[in-house]
Scaffold this motif. Structure first.
Motif, mmCIF file in Angstrom:
data_model
loop_
_atom_site.group_PDB
_atom_site.id
_atom_site.type_symbol
_atom_site.label_atom_id
_atom_site.label_comp_id
_atom_site.label_asym_id
_atom_site.label_seq_id
_atom_site.Cartn_x
_atom_site.Cartn_y
_atom_site.Cartn_z
ATOM 1 N N ASP A 137 -16.452 2.621 45.028
ATOM 2 C CA ASP A 137 -16.214 1.188 45.187
ATOM 3 C C ASP A 137 -17.516 0.419 44.976
ATOM 4 O OD1 ASP A 137 -13.996 -0.787 46.475
ATOM 5 O OD2 ASP A 137 -16.006 -1.379 47.127
ATOM 6 N N GLU A 138 -18.595 0.915 45.574
ATOM 7 C CA GLU A 138 -19.894 0.246 45.433
ATOM 8 C C GLU A 138 -20.409 0.348 43.998
ATOM 9 O OE1 GLU A 138 -22.369 2.020 48.400
ATOM 10 O OE2 GLU A 138 -21.224 1.152 50.059
ATOM 11 N N LEU A 139 -20.282 1.527 43.383
ATOM 12 C CA LEU A 139 -20.734 1.700 42.005
ATOM 13 C C LEU A 139 -20.019 0.735 41.073
ATOM 14 C CD1 LEU A 139 -22.147 3.187 39.648
ATOM 15 C CD2 LEU A 139 -20.266 4.852 39.710
ATOM 16 N N CYS A 140 -18.700 0.675 41.169
ATOM 17 C CA CYS A 140 -17.918 -0.166 40.265
ATOM 18 C C CYS A 140 -18.131 -1.657 40.547
ATOM 19 C CB CYS A 140 -16.435 0.194 40.350
ATOM 20 S SG CYS A 140 -16.071 1.848 39.708
ATOM 21 N N THR A 141 -18.378 -2.003 41.791
ATOM 22 C CA THR A 141 -18.690 -3.397 42.117
ATOM 23 C C THR A 141 -19.999 -3.815 41.461
ATOM 24 O OG1 THR A 141 -17.502 -3.308 44.233
ATOM 25 C CG2 THR A 141 -19.176 -5.013 43.994
ATOM 26 N N VAL A 142 -21.021 -2.964 41.567
ATOM 27 C CA VAL A 142 -22.313 -3.253 40.940
ATOM 28 C C VAL A 142 -22.169 -3.337 39.420
ATOM 29 C CG1 VAL A 142 -24.637 -2.358 40.534
ATOM 30 C CG2 VAL A 142 -23.654 -2.276 42.830
ATOM 31 N N MET A 143 -21.396 -2.420 38.836
ATOM 32 C CA MET A 143 -21.177 -2.451 37.386
ATOM 33 C C MET A 143 -20.507 -3.754 36.962
ATOM 34 S SD MET A 143 -19.864 1.470 36.810
ATOM 35 C CE MET A 143 -19.368 1.215 35.093
ATOM 36 N N ALA A 144 -19.456 -4.148 37.681
ATOM 37 C CA ALA A 144 -18.736 -5.378 37.335
ATOM 38 C C ALA A 144 -19.640 -6.594 37.427
ATOM 39 C CB ALA A 144 -17.526 -5.546 38.254
ATOM 40 N N GLU A 145 -20.495 -6.611 38.460
ATOM 41 C CA GLU A 145 -21.375 -7.765 38.666
ATOM 42 C C GLU A 145 -22.505 -7.801 37.642
ATOM 43 O OE1 GLU A 145 -24.231 -9.677 42.161
ATOM 44 O OE2 GLU A 145 -22.761 -8.132 42.664
ATOM 45 N N GLU A 146 -23.197 -6.685 37.456
ATOM 46 C CA GLU A 146 -24.369 -6.683 36.583
ATOM 47 C C GLU A 146 -24.006 -6.737 35.104
ATOM 48 O OE1 GLU A 146 -27.367 -3.830 37.463
ATOM 49 O OE2 GLU A 146 -27.339 -4.234 39.618
ATOM 50 N N LEU A 147 -22.860 -6.213 34.742
ATOM 51 C CA LEU A 147 -22.429 -6.235 33.342
ATOM 52 C C LEU A 147 -21.507 -7.408 33.038
ATOM 53 C CD1 LEU A 147 -21.604 -2.416 32.935
ATOM 54 C CD2 LEU A 147 -23.587 -3.625 31.987
ATOM 55 N N ALA A 162 -9.394 -2.893 49.246
ATOM 56 C CA ALA A 162 -9.840 -3.809 48.188
ATOM 57 C C ALA A 162 -10.338 -5.103 48.817
ATOM 58 C CB ALA A 162 -8.687 -4.088 47.224
ATOM 59 N N TRP A 163 -11.592 -5.401 48.562
ATOM 60 C CA TRP A 163 -12.208 -6.586 49.163
ATOM 61 C C TRP A 163 -12.977 -7.337 48.090
ATOM 62 C CZ3 TRP A 163 -17.298 -8.264 49.895
ATOM 63 C CH2 TRP A 163 -17.453 -9.352 50.774
ATOM 64 N N SER A 164 -12.613 -8.571 47.865
ATOM 65 C CA SER A 164 -13.253 -9.387 46.827
ATOM 66 C C SER A 164 -14.386 -10.201 47.410
ATOM 67 C CB SER A 164 -12.219 -10.309 46.182
ATOM 68 O OG SER A 164 -11.179 -9.566 45.578
ATOM 69 N N SER A 165 -15.412 -10.409 46.595
ATOM 70 C CA SER A 165 -16.527 -11.272 46.966
ATOM 71 C C SER A 165 -16.535 -12.476 46.039
ATOM 72 C CB SER A 165 -17.852 -10.509 46.847
ATOM 73 O OG SER A 165 -18.130 -10.217 45.487
ATOM 74 N N ALA A 166 -17.503 -13.325 46.217
ATOM 75 C CA ALA A 166 -17.607 -14.513 45.364
ATOM 76 C C ALA A 166 -17.903 -14.132 43.925
ATOM 77 C CB ALA A 166 -18.693 -15.443 45.905
ATOM 78 N N ARG A 167 -18.511 -12.955 43.727
ATOM 79 C CA ARG A 167 -18.929 -12.551 42.384
ATOM 80 C C ARG A 167 -18.010 -11.525 41.735
ATOM 81 N NH1 ARG A 167 -25.543 -11.982 42.818
ATOM 82 N NH2 ARG A 167 -25.968 -14.181 43.348
ATOM 83 N N VAL A 168 -17.286 -10.748 42.536
ATOM 84 C CA VAL A 168 -16.418 -9.702 41.987
ATOM 85 C C VAL A 168 -15.062 -9.750 42.669
ATOM 86 C CG1 VAL A 168 -16.102 -7.227 41.609
ATOM 87 C CG2 VAL A 168 -18.397 -8.214 41.479
ATOM 88 N N VAL A 174 -4.675 2.165 40.090
ATOM 89 C CA VAL A 174 -6.017 1.803 39.637
ATOM 90 C C VAL A 174 -6.590 0.754 40.580
ATOM 91 C CG1 VAL A 174 -5.560 2.298 37.192
ATOM 92 C CG2 VAL A 174 -5.184 -0.012 38.081
ATOM 93 N N ARG A 175 -7.899 0.701 40.630
ATOM 94 C CA ARG A 175 -8.589 -0.390 41.310
ATOM 95 C C ARG A 175 -9.377 -1.149 40.237
ATOM 96 N NH1 ARG A 175 -11.414 0.052 47.136
ATOM 97 N NH2 ARG A 175 -9.191 -0.204 47.628
ATOM 98 N N VAL A 176 -9.117 -2.442 40.125
ATOM 99 C CA VAL A 176 -9.722 -3.257 39.075
ATOM 100 C C VAL A 176 -10.795 -4.163 39.685
ATOM 101 C CG1 VAL A 176 -9.315 -4.915 37.222
ATOM 102 C CG2 VAL A 176 -7.548 -3.226 37.787
ATOM 103 N N PHE A 177 -11.981 -4.121 39.088
ATOM 104 C CA PHE A 177 -13.111 -4.941 39.512
ATOM 105 C C PHE A 177 -13.403 -5.950 38.400
ATOM 106 C CE2 PHE A 177 -13.297 -0.793 41.376
ATOM 107 C CZ PHE A 177 -13.819 -0.937 42.656
ATOM 108 N N GLU A 178 -13.307 -7.218 38.695
ATOM 109 C CA GLU A 178 -13.511 -8.259 37.687
ATOM 110 C C GLU A 178 -14.749 -9.086 38.015
ATOM 111 O OE1 GLU A 178 -9.723 -10.347 36.466
ATOM 112 O OE2 GLU A 178 -8.980 -9.277 38.234
ATOM 113 N N GLY A 179 -15.728 -9.035 37.115
ATOM 114 C CA GLY A 179 -16.913 -9.855 37.273
ATOM 115 C C GLY A 179 -16.585 -11.322 37.055
#
Length: 408
Positions: free
Chosen positions: A128-138, A74-80, A92-97
């Motif tokens: 991981d990449e799919l859900c990161t993109v979803m969290a960011e774009e949505l 699990a690695w967080s960025s500035a956006r997710v 579960v792995r939770v991705f928060e935009g």
């Protein structure tokens, strides 16, 4: 020198022979798909060898190989923000935009990864990449469920894991913790994950005690039935990567902890022959001659055996359970389902499962978007980054996220 050249030429020829498979010209980037398929076939053959040697179950070995190519922490960025936790003892792995001042409450998607109920992980790089993109774009909260897999557990344990985790997430205090709008939650999944998403959506639509209902369901090339392995798409794509008909039938048998001796009989529909009374009432619910358009049925003929093997259904009654095969659910169940998105690919044995489900849902009064990709193949949506990046992968992902953005 000459002998080494001969050996090199022979090795190159053998590699080319192993990699090359005939593919339709309309499939996206056929040579790249051949290489991807050859890699997966090689991993399957290694895992089968490990199984034969008694070192490990073939699915455990195969999943170990798959996860070794790309399990991510699990690695967080500035956006997710990405967090590993558990919901009612289910990982579960939770991705928060990132929060927006004008939207204090976020929308959310519960995502279920594919892999034949036996492979893959919410923590592998593709998801991981799919859900990161979803969290960011949505600008959404994505809950990716790490449900247990075959052979650790079998049907219906995977469904129970997803139900438990999703019900936990839908609790008011949990939604409040993640700043999620209870009226804007969807469920989604690809392949076997689409199967689980459809099954859970059906269960939740009938649960009178569930206060927060799902707003949408989005199913990506879902596997939805095991009664007919001779639909036009099964006949057309019998050996098309990445999932052949034989492989898909084996996944079903493994999901039910069934006997592999039944695989060949099931391939020719001996398990749902006319003399198998248990299947008679359900055949009409997936009569593809009426559920599919003529552009799909073409000159393909139904395979209906007069006599077959009734022992298969007696030993594996799960085949006729709508929890495993959401396509065969009763009409009164379907009419309560939420707005639905179904993505299908032309070069996929599961294409017709999705198209038939869309037709049945429309007949039940459900609003459905059927998104079909003529150059798509099974699994393509998660292949978006080098070296397994396909143009159709990016297009399917973008189309899917666009629909979620407009409807969730």
């Amino acid at each position: 020198m000459r002998s080494s050249s001969v050996v090199l030429i022979a090795l190159v020829a053998l590699a080319a022979y192993y990699i090359y498979i005939p593919l339709p010209s309309s499939v996206s980037e056929p040579w790249k798909l051949m290489l991807l398929d050859a890699t997966f076939r090689g991993a399957q053959q290694v895992s089968n060898l490990i199984h034969c040697l008694g070192l490990s179950h073939h699915l455990l070995a195969l999943n170990f190989i798959i996860l070794s190519f790309g399990k991510k922490s699990a690695w967080s960025s500035a956006r997710v923000k990405v967090t590993d936790t558990d919901f009612d003892s289910v990982e579960v792995r939770v991705f928060e935009g990132s929060p927006k001042p004008e939207e204090p409450l976020k929308r959310s998607v519960v995502y279920i990864h594919g892999g034949g109920w036996a492979l893959g992980s919410a923590k592998i790089k593709y998801y991981d990449e799919l859900c990161t993109v979803m969290a960011e774009e949505l600008n959404a909260v994505i809950v990716s469920i790490e449900y247990r897999l075959v052979p650790e557990v079998y049907f219906p344990a995977q469904i129970h894991d997803v139900v438990r985790a999703t019900k936990y997430f839908l609790q008011p205090e949990v939604l409040q913790k993640y700043s999620v709008d209870p009226g804007r939650i969807g469920i989604s999944g690809d392949s076997a994950g689409g199967n689980l998403a459809a099954a859970v959506s059906q269960q939740f639509s009938q649960d009178a005690n569930l206060k927060n209902k799902l707003k949408v369901q989005a199913l990506i090339y879902p596997v939805l039935q095991a009664l007919d392995f001779n639909t036009p798409s099964y006949q057309q794509n019998v050996n098309t990567p990445i999932v052949s008909r034989h492989t898909m039938v084996k996944y079903w048998v493994d999901y039910f902890k069934g006997n592999h001796d039944f695989v060949q009989a099931m391939i020719v529909n001996n398990h749902t022959s006319l003399d198998v009374g248990e299947a008679a009432a359900l055949r009409a619910r997936l009569n593809w001659t009426s559920l599919l358009p003529t552009s799909i049925t073409k000159n393909y003929k139904p395979v209906v055996q007069t006599t077959g093997n009734a022992r298969i259904v007696r030993e594996i009654p799960q085949l006729l359970d709508a929890r495993s095969a959401p396509l065969i659910a009763a009409q009164e169940v379907l009419q309560h389902l939420p707005k639905t998105y179904i993505l299908t690919c032309e070069h996929d044995v599961l294409r017709d499962d999705g198209i038939m489900y869309a037709k049945r849902l429309e007949s039940a009064g459900v609003k459905v978007t059927l998104d079909h990709f003529e150059d798509g193949f099974h699994g393509c949506m998660i292949f978006t980054s080098w070296p397994t990046n396909f143009s159709v992968g990016l297009r399917t992902r973008n189309s899917y996220i666009k629909w979620l953005d407009q409807n969730l």
